[in-house]
Design an enzyme around this catalytic site. Sequence first.
Site, PDB file in Angstrom:
ATOM      1  CE  LYS A 181      -2.751  -2.350   3.458  1.00  0.00           C
ATOM      2  NZ  LYS A 181      -3.064  -2.335   4.895  1.00  0.00           N
ATOM      3  CG  ASP A 231      14.462  -2.448   4.036  1.00  0.00           C
ATOM      4  OD1 ASP A 231      15.684  -2.581   4.196  1.00  0.00           O
ATOM      5  OD2 ASP A 231      13.670  -2.327   4.981  1.00  0.00           O
TER       6      ASP A 231
HETATM    7  C1  PRP Z   1       7.446  -2.231   1.927  1.00  0.00           C
HETATM    8  C2  PRP Z   1       7.661  -1.483   0.632  1.00  0.00           C
HETATM    9  C3  PRP Z   1       8.137  -2.531  -0.303  1.00  0.00           C
HETATM   10  C4  PRP Z   1       8.878  -3.485   0.598  1.00  0.00           C
HETATM   11  C5  PRP Z   1      10.335  -3.213   0.485  1.00  0.00           C
HETATM   12  O1  PRP Z   1       6.184  -2.793   1.900  1.00  0.00           O
HETATM   13  O2  PRP Z   1       6.485  -0.874   0.188  1.00  0.00           O
HETATM   14  O3  PRP Z   1       7.080  -3.193  -0.970  1.00  0.00           O
HETATM   15  O4  PRP Z   1       8.456  -3.231   1.940  1.00  0.00           O
HETATM   16  O5  PRP Z   1      11.057  -4.102   1.287  1.00  0.00           O
HETATM   17  P1  PRP Z   1      12.129  -5.108   0.690  1.00  0.00           P
HETATM   18  O6  PRP Z   1      12.984  -4.339  -0.259  1.00  0.00           O
HETATM   19  O7  PRP Z   1      12.867  -5.534   1.948  1.00  0.00           O
HETATM   20  O8  PRP Z   1      11.393  -6.225   0.058  1.00  0.00           O
HETATM   21  P2  PRP Z   1       5.456  -3.363   3.198  1.00  0.00           P
HETATM   22  O9  PRP Z   1       5.659  -4.847   3.267  1.00  0.00           O
HETATM   23  O10 PRP Z   1       5.895  -2.566   4.406  1.00  0.00           O
HETATM   24  O11 PRP Z   1       3.924  -3.113   2.890  1.00  0.00           O
HETATM   25  P3  PRP Z   1       3.097  -1.745   2.721  1.00  0.00           P
HETATM   26  O12 PRP Z   1       3.631  -1.059   1.481  1.00  0.00           O
HETATM   27  O13 PRP Z   1       1.697  -2.214   2.556  1.00  0.00           O
HETATM   28  O14 PRP Z   1       3.308  -0.916   3.962  1.00  0.00           O
END
Ligand code: PRP
Length: 198
Positions: free
Chosen positions: A53, A113
Site C-alpha cells: 500500500k 529495503d
Molecule cells: C514495503 C515497501 C516494499 C517493501 C520493500 O512494503 O512498500 O514493498 O516493503 O522491502 P524489501 O525491499 O525488503 O522487500 P510493506 O511490506 O511494508 O507493505 P506496505 O507497502 O503495505 O506498507
Amino acid sequence: MQAETSAAVRKLDQDVERVLIDEASLKRRLAELGAAITTAYAGKDLLLIAVLKGSVLFLADLIRCIPIPHEIDFMATSSYGAGVQSSGVVRILKDLNKPIEGRHVLLVEDIIDSGHTLAYLSGLLAARNPASLQIVTLLDKPDRREVAIDVAWTGFSIPNEFVIGYGLDYDECYRNLPYIGILKPEVYSLSETGEPAE
Ligand code: PRP
C-alpha cells in the site's frame, strides 16, 4: 472515555523524531522524476504498476507529473517473517487485472529495503513478456540491500533509519503524514517485539 478521545486526536507528528524529506522537496523531486519518465515513455504504451500500500501517495502525485497517456494498475504483496527483517519470501495478495504482454511496464515502489519484494516481482512480471520493465522508487536504503536491483529512477537515497509518512507506515499508521519523517525510537521500542516492523 476521555483517554480514548485524547488518544484519537493525538497529532501523529508528535511521534516524529525529525523530518527527513519535507513536502517542498518531495514536490520538487517528483516533478523531476515525472519529467524524466515522460521523456522516456513518450509515444509508448505505458503502464504504471504500483505495489500496495505504501506507494499509493507516491503514485497519485507522480502521475500528475506525467502528462502523457498511461494506465495504472496495482499489485499487493506480503512478505513472511517477523519484525523489520524480510524473510525473502514474497506472497502475491493481489495480482494485476490485465495481461502486460507487449506493454511498457514501470513498477512504482515507495521504498527498496532488502530488495526481495522487487526481485520477486520483477521476475514474475518479466515472465509475462512486457515490451520493457523498469523500476521507479521514491526511497532507497542501499545499506540494507540483500539482493541486487536494477533501478531506473530513485527519488532519494536515504540512511538506514525507520521512516514513516507519505504512504509509509509503522503498524499501519502515519501513512497520511505529508512528509517523510524518522519515527521516534520509543514508539517502536514499545511494540511487542521491540523491533520496528515497517
Ligand atoms: C514495503 C515497501 C516494499 C517493501 C520493500 O512494503 O512498500 O514493498 O516493503 O522491502 P524489501 O525491499 O525488503 O522487500 P510493506 O511490506 O511494508 O507493505 P506496505 O507497502 O503495505 O506498507
